[in-house]
Design an enzyme around this catalytic site. Structure first.
Site, PDB file in Angstrom:
ATOM      1  N   HIS A 122       0.885  -1.170   0.000  1.00 44.13           N
ATOM      2  CA  HIS A 122       0.000   0.000   0.000  1.00 44.13           C
ATOM      3  C   HIS A 122       0.925   1.223   0.000  1.00 44.13           C
ATOM      4  CE1 HIS A 122      -2.684   3.008   1.858  1.00 44.13           C
ATOM      5  NE2 HIS A 122      -3.699   2.225   1.555  1.00 44.13           N
ATOM      6  N   GLN A 202      -4.409  -4.860   7.125  1.00 42.82           N
ATOM      7  CA  GLN A 202      -5.356  -5.827   6.569  1.00 42.82           C
ATOM      8  C   GLN A 202      -5.325  -7.162   7.303  1.00 42.82           C
ATOM      9  OE1 GLN A 202      -7.622  -5.175   4.299  1.00 42.82           O
ATOM     10  NE2 GLN A 202      -6.891  -3.113   3.884  1.00 42.82           N
ATOM     11  N   LYS A 225     -10.397  -0.455  10.521  1.00 44.41           N
ATOM     12  CA  LYS A 225     -10.472  -1.719   9.775  1.00 44.41           C
ATOM     13  C   LYS A 225     -10.747  -2.889  10.720  1.00 44.41           C
ATOM     14  CE  LYS A 225      -7.283  -0.036   6.242  1.00 44.41           C
ATOM     15  NZ  LYS A 225      -8.056   0.218   5.027  1.00 44.41           N
ATOM     16  N   CYS A 363      -4.680   2.283  -3.713  1.00 46.76           N
ATOM     17  CA  CYS A 363      -3.460   2.856  -3.106  1.00 46.76           C
ATOM     18  C   CYS A 363      -2.277   1.917  -3.295  1.00 46.76           C
ATOM     19  CB  CYS A 363      -3.651   3.162  -1.627  1.00 46.76           C
ATOM     20  SG  CYS A 363      -4.804   4.473  -1.317  1.00 46.76           S
TER      21      CYS A 363
HETATM   22  C1  LIG Z   1      -2.131  -2.675   3.779  1.00 47.36           C
HETATM   23  C2  LIG Z   1      -2.487  -1.271   4.181  1.00 47.36           C
HETATM   24  N1  LIG Z   1      -1.550  -0.482   4.724  1.00 47.36           N
HETATM   25  C3  LIG Z   1      -1.822   0.753   5.116  1.00 47.36           C
HETATM   26  C4  LIG Z   1      -3.071   1.299   4.965  1.00 47.36           C
HETATM   27  C5  LIG Z   1      -3.332   2.691   5.419  1.00 47.36           C
HETATM   28  O1  LIG Z   1      -4.290   2.694   6.455  1.00 47.36           O
HETATM   29  P1  LIG Z   1      -4.889   4.043   7.004  1.00 47.36           P
HETATM   30  O2  LIG Z   1      -5.366   4.809   5.805  1.00 47.36           O
HETATM   31  O3  LIG Z   1      -6.010   3.614   7.898  1.00 47.36           O
HETATM   32  O4  LIG Z   1      -3.812   4.755   7.724  1.00 47.36           O
HETATM   33  C6  LIG Z   1      -4.076   0.541   4.383  1.00 47.36           C
HETATM   34  C7  LIG Z   1      -5.407   1.090   4.126  1.00 47.36           C
HETATM   35  O5  LIG Z   1      -6.154   0.619   3.307  1.00 47.36           O
HETATM   36  C8  LIG Z   1      -3.783  -0.784   3.992  1.00 47.36           C
HETATM   37  O6  LIG Z   1      -4.715  -1.576   3.461  1.00 47.36           O
END
Ligand SMILES: Cc1ncc(COP(=O)(O)O)c(C=O)c1O
Length: 405
Positions: A122, A202, A225, A363
């Site tokens: 991500h 995740q 999440k 993302c």
């Molecule tokens: C694997 C992973 N890392 C990081 C993030 C970032 O999370 P957040 O936007 O809640 O900080 C996400 C969000 O979808 C994610 O799926």
């Protein structure tokens, strides 16, 4: 204890919503999960009865707010099997947790040092390390995946060397659902002396996480999440590392004493928590983790596996649908493309039938390029989804196909 999906659904008020007259089929759980009534109640109760600032008030409300807030820290410490509550740092989410660590590492990296991530990151676990490397002159290495979206473990191991100072890995890919063999990868990374961060964004909602058994140095996740509020998250780190980690933000709460010219930092966990925290959110996160911990974990896993397996069978039988991400070990994520239309059109036409999925690059723009796709349509399942909803997705997709043809 038995896993009763209908009883679980009853606890989520939003699931009885209708979209243009059709029952909501919420399949965007990798983006954010819905909230059970007990989490909503915890937040309402907090604001209705004991809203106050924490740690510094000399009155009843401040005491009660502090107790609830710190009680949530104990809940999370127990949930993660942290060695100490001091290892649980509140953040606004996974992104902030990674930034706190990347900021500290950037100050320690030397020119020529290496940081290792994977092709399935991500952006939160990629751009942070790109910037840390740019600031320090370190080299960012990227461990490759195969065409099924699985990390190539031998290639990952080949990239580890004495120069590898830091390894940052996703427990589960958000775009594809691939579950990484993190314990094995952590062992290899520790063998060359690297520090390891696991992006648990995740992974966290799919069963218990034991940070001591994992063997990593840092584990980060987002409350939203895990059936908790947005704007909350946790950075877990080994106390020995966090105790003198470079401070991230400075200001109130994170200081022990201040003069006009200098300041002394507070002890853990407060030294990494500057300013008034998201108190109501943290109280809600504590409620979410308590609720999640009360579920039958084996039943939960069996249910999730059944959802993915049904979805995969229906997808394979669906003419003109290509599954993107075919890892053998996956969470309930079905990323796909339809021959007839762009993912954005598929998402739009599903929404018209009450089915909520996500479309785009999730993302993970470099991952989409690596896989040679413009993005995908992604249905992601959670514990409150039913087999009937999986079937509704495909009934709706049939209509989408006809509309796009
Ligand atoms: C694997 C992973 N890392 C990081 C993030 C970032 O999370 P957040 O936007 O809640 O900080 C996400 C969000 O979808 C994610 O799926």
């Amino acid at each position: 204890m038995t896993f009763d999906v209908e009883a679980i659904r009853q606890q989520f008020p939003i699931l009885s919503r209708k979209i243009d007259g059709a029952p909501l089929v919420y399949l965007d759980n990798a983006a954010t999960t819905q909230k059970p009534q007990c989490v909503i109640d915890a937040i309402v109760d907090y604001y209705s009865h004991c809203n106050s600032n924490v740690h510094r008030g000399a009155h009843r409300l401040a005491d009660e707010a502090t107790t609830k807030f710190e009680n949530a820290r104990d809940i999370i410490a127990g949930f993660l099997n942290a060695a100490s509550r001091n290892e649980v740092i509140w953040t606004s989410g996974t992104t902030e947790g990674i930034n706190i660590i990347a900021n500290g590492i950037a100050q320690r990296l030397q020119v020529g040092d290496e940081v290792l991530v994977t092709e399935m990151e991500h952006h939160a676990n990629l751009v942070t390390w790109q910037q840390a490397c740019k600031r320090s002159g370190a080299i960012l290495r990227i461990a490759p995946i195969n065409d099924d979206g699985e990390l190539i473990v031998s290639a990952f191991n080949d990239l580890l060397c004495a120069k590898t100072q830091f390894v940052a890995l996703p427990q589960v890919s958000n775009a594809l659902g691939t579950i990484n063999p993190v314990i094995e990868l952590i062992v290899s990374a520790k063998a060359v002396g690297a520090l390891v961060l696991i992006d648990g964004a995740q992974g966290i909602a799919h069963g218990a996480v034991d940070v001591q058994a994992l063997g990593c140095d840092f584990y980060v996740f987002s409350g939203h999440k895990l059936f908790g509020p947005t704007g909350t998250g946790v950075l877990w780190g080994r106390e020995s590392l966090l105790a003198d980690w470079p401070v991230w933000q400075v200001g109130g709460e994170m200081i022990l004493s201040v003069s006009y010219q200098s300041a002394e930092w507070n002890l853990l966990p407060y030294r990494l928590e500057a300013g008034t925290p998201n108190i109501a959110g943290i109280v809600g996160l504590g409620a979410a983790v308590e609720w999640f911990s009360s579920l039958d974990t084996i039943g939960l896993k069996t249910h999730e596996t059944a959802l993915l397996s049904r979805a995969t069978d229906l997808a394979e039988a669906f003419d003109g649908l290509t599954i993107v991400g075919r890892a053998k070990n996956k969470t309930g994520v079905l990323s796909f493309l339809l021959d007839e239309g762009h993912p954005a059109d598929v998402g739009f036409l599903l929404d018209r039938q009450g089915v909520a999925i996500r479309t785009g690059n999730h993302c993970a723009e470099p991952l989409m390029k690596r896989l040679g796709v413009p993005g995908t349509a992604r249905a992601s399942f959670s514990i409150y989804n039913t087999l009937a909803e999986v079937e509704q997705l495909f009934t709706a997709l049939n209509k989408v196909k006809a509309m796009l043809a």
